[in-house]
Motif scaffolding. Structure first.
Motif, mmCIF file in Angstrom:
data_model
loop_
_atom_site.group_PDB
_atom_site.id
_atom_site.type_symbol
_atom_site.label_atom_id
_atom_site.label_comp_id
_atom_site.label_asym_id
_atom_site.label_seq_id
_atom_site.Cartn_x
_atom_site.Cartn_y
_atom_site.Cartn_z
ATOM 1 N N THR A 1 0.879 -1.278 -0.048
ATOM 2 C CA THR A 1 -0.101 -0.017 0.025
ATOM 3 C C THR A 1 0.999 1.340 0.012
ATOM 4 O OG1 THR A 1 -0.077 -0.068 2.607
ATOM 5 C CG2 THR A 1 -1.915 -0.831 1.348
ATOM 6 N N GLY A 2 1.390 1.470 -0.243
ATOM 7 C CA GLY A 2 3.053 2.153 0.479
ATOM 8 C C GLY A 2 3.990 2.301 1.033
ATOM 9 N N ALA A 3 4.679 3.692 1.329
ATOM 10 C CA ALA A 3 6.266 3.211 2.264
ATOM 11 C C ALA A 3 5.892 3.950 3.601
ATOM 12 C CB ALA A 3 7.161 4.170 1.608
ATOM 13 N N ASP A 4 5.883 4.060 4.104
ATOM 14 C CA ASP A 4 5.960 5.073 5.454
ATOM 15 C C ASP A 4 6.240 6.377 5.150
ATOM 16 O OD1 ASP A 4 4.812 2.899 7.350
ATOM 17 O OD2 ASP A 4 6.960 2.183 7.575
ATOM 18 N N PRO A 5 6.302 7.278 6.052
ATOM 19 C CA PRO A 5 6.338 8.811 5.730
ATOM 20 C C PRO A 5 8.228 9.188 6.443
ATOM 21 C CG PRO A 5 4.314 8.525 7.255
ATOM 22 C CD PRO A 5 4.777 7.437 7.134
ATOM 23 N N LEU A 6 8.986 8.180 5.760
ATOM 24 C CA LEU A 6 10.371 7.881 6.812
ATOM 25 C C LEU A 6 10.919 9.144 6.820
ATOM 26 C CD1 LEU A 6 11.221 4.962 8.104
ATOM 27 C CD2 LEU A 6 12.184 4.708 6.214
ATOM 28 N N PHE A 7 12.070 8.895 7.657
ATOM 29 C CA PHE A 7 12.493 9.931 7.968
ATOM 30 C C PHE A 7 14.237 9.184 8.453
ATOM 31 C CE2 PHE A 7 9.457 12.906 8.429
ATOM 32 C CZ PHE A 7 9.370 14.393 8.220
ATOM 33 N N PHE A 8 15.405 9.503 8.473
ATOM 34 C CA PHE A 8 16.377 8.736 8.348
ATOM 35 C C PHE A 8 17.337 9.554 8.758
ATOM 36 C CE2 PHE A 8 20.681 7.429 6.281
ATOM 37 C CZ PHE A 8 20.603 5.743 6.212
ATOM 38 N N ASN A 9 18.955 9.287 9.170
ATOM 39 C CA ASN A 9 20.199 9.460 9.053
ATOM 40 C C ASN A 9 20.698 8.429 9.733
ATOM 41 O OD1 ASN A 9 22.900 10.371 10.920
ATOM 42 N ND2 ASN A 9 21.386 12.591 9.800
ATOM 43 N N ARG A 10 21.768 8.765 9.478
ATOM 44 C CA ARG A 10 23.374 7.029 10.229
ATOM 45 C C ARG A 10 24.880 8.407 10.350
ATOM 46 N NH1 ARG A 10 24.301 1.676 6.461
ATOM 47 N NH2 ARG A 10 26.644 1.765 8.142
ATOM 48 N N ILE A 11 25.057 7.777 11.732
ATOM 49 C CA ILE A 11 26.428 8.548 11.770
ATOM 50 C C ILE A 11 27.237 7.554 12.364
ATOM 51 C CG2 ILE A 11 25.373 11.401 12.918
ATOM 52 C CD1 ILE A 11 26.038 9.876 15.173
ATOM 53 N N GLN A 12 28.759 7.627 12.577
ATOM 54 C CA GLN A 12 29.429 6.400 13.037
ATOM 55 C C GLN A 12 30.088 7.345 13.380
ATOM 56 O OE1 GLN A 12 31.485 4.658 10.129
ATOM 57 N NE2 GLN A 12 33.339 4.254 11.495
ATOM 58 N N THR A 13 30.761 6.588 14.912
ATOM 59 C CA THR A 13 31.958 7.214 16.027
ATOM 60 C C THR A 13 32.272 6.369 17.000
ATOM 61 O OG1 THR A 13 31.390 8.917 17.709
ATOM 62 C CG2 THR A 13 29.617 7.587 18.097
ATOM 63 N N PRO A 14 33.254 6.254 17.624
ATOM 64 C CA PRO A 14 34.266 5.697 18.434
ATOM 65 C C PRO A 14 33.125 5.757 19.923
ATOM 66 C CG PRO A 14 35.863 7.344 17.809
ATOM 67 C CD PRO A 14 34.411 7.579 16.732
ATOM 68 N N ILE A 15 32.862 4.842 20.803
ATOM 69 C CA ILE A 15 32.331 5.524 21.676
ATOM 70 C C ILE A 15 33.346 4.648 23.176
ATOM 71 C CG2 ILE A 15 31.005 4.868 23.628
ATOM 72 C CD1 ILE A 15 29.249 5.279 21.502
ATOM 73 N N LEU A 16 34.317 5.593 24.058
ATOM 74 C CA LEU A 16 35.024 4.578 24.939
ATOM 75 C C LEU A 16 34.018 4.750 26.530
ATOM 76 C CD1 LEU A 16 38.159 6.452 23.656
ATOM 77 C CD2 LEU A 16 37.732 3.861 23.642
ATOM 78 N N LYS A 17 34.655 4.396 27.072
ATOM 79 C CA LYS A 17 34.198 4.401 28.618
ATOM 80 C C LYS A 17 34.645 5.339 29.425
ATOM 81 C CE LYS A 17 35.037 0.706 31.310
ATOM 82 N NZ LYS A 17 35.052 -0.221 32.379
ATOM 83 N N GLY A 18 33.533 5.806 29.949
ATOM 84 C CA GLY A 18 33.729 7.325 30.596
ATOM 85 C C GLY A 18 32.661 8.779 29.857
ATOM 86 N N ASP A 19 33.116 8.210 28.184
ATOM 87 C CA ASP A 19 32.784 8.901 27.281
ATOM 88 C C ASP A 19 30.834 10.030 27.864
ATOM 89 O OD1 ASP A 19 34.947 9.962 26.177
ATOM 90 O OD2 ASP A 19 33.812 8.556 24.021
ATOM 91 N N SER A 20 31.083 11.557 27.681
ATOM 92 C CA SER A 20 29.754 11.749 27.565
ATOM 93 C C SER A 20 29.334 12.286 26.288
ATOM 94 C CB SER A 20 29.207 12.371 28.675
ATOM 95 O OG SER A 20 28.631 13.457 28.719
ATOM 96 N N LEU A 21 28.678 11.818 25.163
ATOM 97 C CA LEU A 21 28.627 12.795 23.589
ATOM 98 C C LEU A 21 27.189 13.146 23.627
ATOM 99 C CD1 LEU A 21 30.515 9.566 21.966
ATOM 100 C CD2 LEU A 21 31.537 11.029 22.914
ATOM 101 N N ARG A 22 27.539 14.522 22.760
ATOM 102 C CA ARG A 22 26.215 14.763 22.067
ATOM 103 C C ARG A 22 26.479 15.113 20.540
ATOM 104 N NH1 ARG A 22 23.553 16.721 26.414
ATOM 105 N NH2 ARG A 22 25.024 17.081 28.612
ATOM 106 N N PHE A 23 24.811 14.466 20.221
ATOM 107 C CA PHE A 23 25.190 14.827 18.805
ATOM 108 C C PHE A 23 23.945 15.765 18.237
ATOM 109 C CE2 PHE A 23 27.618 10.828 19.342
ATOM 110 C CZ PHE A 23 28.567 11.681 18.680
ATOM 111 N N ASP A 24 23.942 16.327 17.291
ATOM 112 C CA ASP A 24 22.544 17.004 16.895
ATOM 113 C C ASP A 24 22.575 16.298 15.591
ATOM 114 O OD1 ASP A 24 22.176 18.969 18.638
ATOM 115 O OD2 ASP A 24 23.264 19.967 17.953
ATOM 116 N N ILE A 25 21.907 15.389 15.080
ATOM 117 C CA ILE A 25 20.738 14.673 14.509
ATOM 118 C C ILE A 25 20.189 15.241 13.611
ATOM 119 C CG2 ILE A 25 19.964 12.402 13.368
ATOM 120 C CD1 ILE A 25 22.481 12.481 14.708
#
Length: 292
Positions: free
Chosen positions: A124-148
């Protein structure tokens, strides 16, 4: 012995009282697992808005193995909070973070491994889909913020068919558009080609069929066809009343600059068919006539 017993009992009770912890070997410098904050935005080409986004499906993939690490569904109230789409207790690693917004109940998501992860839509059709993909290293103790920044992975197709009263048994006819069945988590069309058959409103008195639906954005290597078809195998028109190929849009990739909206106007005049396709600015980009 009685006094000694009282003293030992008193020490034991004191150890149970708040503020009476006597251990001093806790390392307050120990780093906990990472926290990631994701704040989302969408720009429709004129202004920032999240009005169309109702749910978020958030996937973390361990890029070393490709395997899914986490799959979280967030409601609108959850991802619009001050902390955004907060994810806690994330282990060390290199991660791919994929966001799909507005995944519907009729769609199927297969996401065990990022290398072949995909979303497949119903006919019947697709969803009104939004998308994003990022890649990042994550280390213990990190507090990371991303604007998507989200962007739409689908086109909105507006259909108007006129002249249905010129057909015998017009209720047996439907509009169809050929396209891939789904999208990969790299935002590429995938799956078999299928005919999307959206639910359109019918007005028998006016002889019209109309409505809107979503479809994955068009690939650059496969022609996209549309047509009017019939379910009745005994129809004098056969299965296919007419079929046309969309000549534009194949070179347009989704981006954050604008929504891609396609208007398809089909006129059945009894002796022939006229199809007019306009872009999101209302400019006619294709006009064809079939039959007499």
């Amino acid at each position: 012995m009685k006094y000694l017993c009282y003293i030992l009992t008193g020490l034991w009770l004191a150890s149970l009282l708040p503020g009476c912890e006597i251990h001093d070997d806790i390392d307050v410098g120990v780093k906990r697992k990472a926290i990631v904050y994701l704040r989302y935005n969408y720009n429709d080409g004129e202004h920032d808005t999240m009005d169309e986004v109702q749910t978020l499906r958030l996937f973390f993939f361990d890029l070393k193995t490709g395997r899914q690490y986490r799959d979280t569904t967030l409601t609108r109230d959850e991802f619009l909070t001050d902390t955004g789409a907060m994810q806690t207790y994330i282990s060390n690693g290199e991660y791919g973070i994929v966001t799909l917004a507005n995944v519907g109940h009729g769609s199927t998501v297969s996401a065990d491994n990022i290398r072949d992860a995909a979303i497949t839509f119903p006919e019947t059709g697709a969803d009104p889909l939004f998308f994003n993909r990022i890649q990042t290293p994550i280390l213990k103790g990190d507090s990371l913020r991303f604007d998507i920044d989200l962007f739409k992975s689908v086109y909105k197709v507006n259909v108007l068919v006129e002249g249905m009263q010129n057909l015998d048994d017009p209720e047996e006819f439907y509009f169809g558009l050929d396209n891939h069945a789904g999208l990969t988590f790299g935002n590429l069309p995938c799956g078999e080609m299928r005919t999307y058959r959206p639910h359109l409103e019918r007005d028998p008195a006016a002889g019209t069929m109309y409505g809107s639906f979503y479809t994955p954005y068009f690939p650059t290597d496969v022609p996209i066809a549309l047509g009017i078809y019939c379910d009745d195998p005994a129809s004098i028109y056969g299965h296919e009343l007419f079929k046309a190929t969309i000549q534009r849009y194949m070179e347009i990739a989704p981006d954050t600059g604008h929504d891609v909206e396609i208007d398809i106007h089909i006129i059945l005049n009894g002796s022939g068919v006229t199809i007019v396709i306009s872009d999101w600015e209302g400019t006619i980009v294709q006009e064809e006539h079939f039959g007499a």
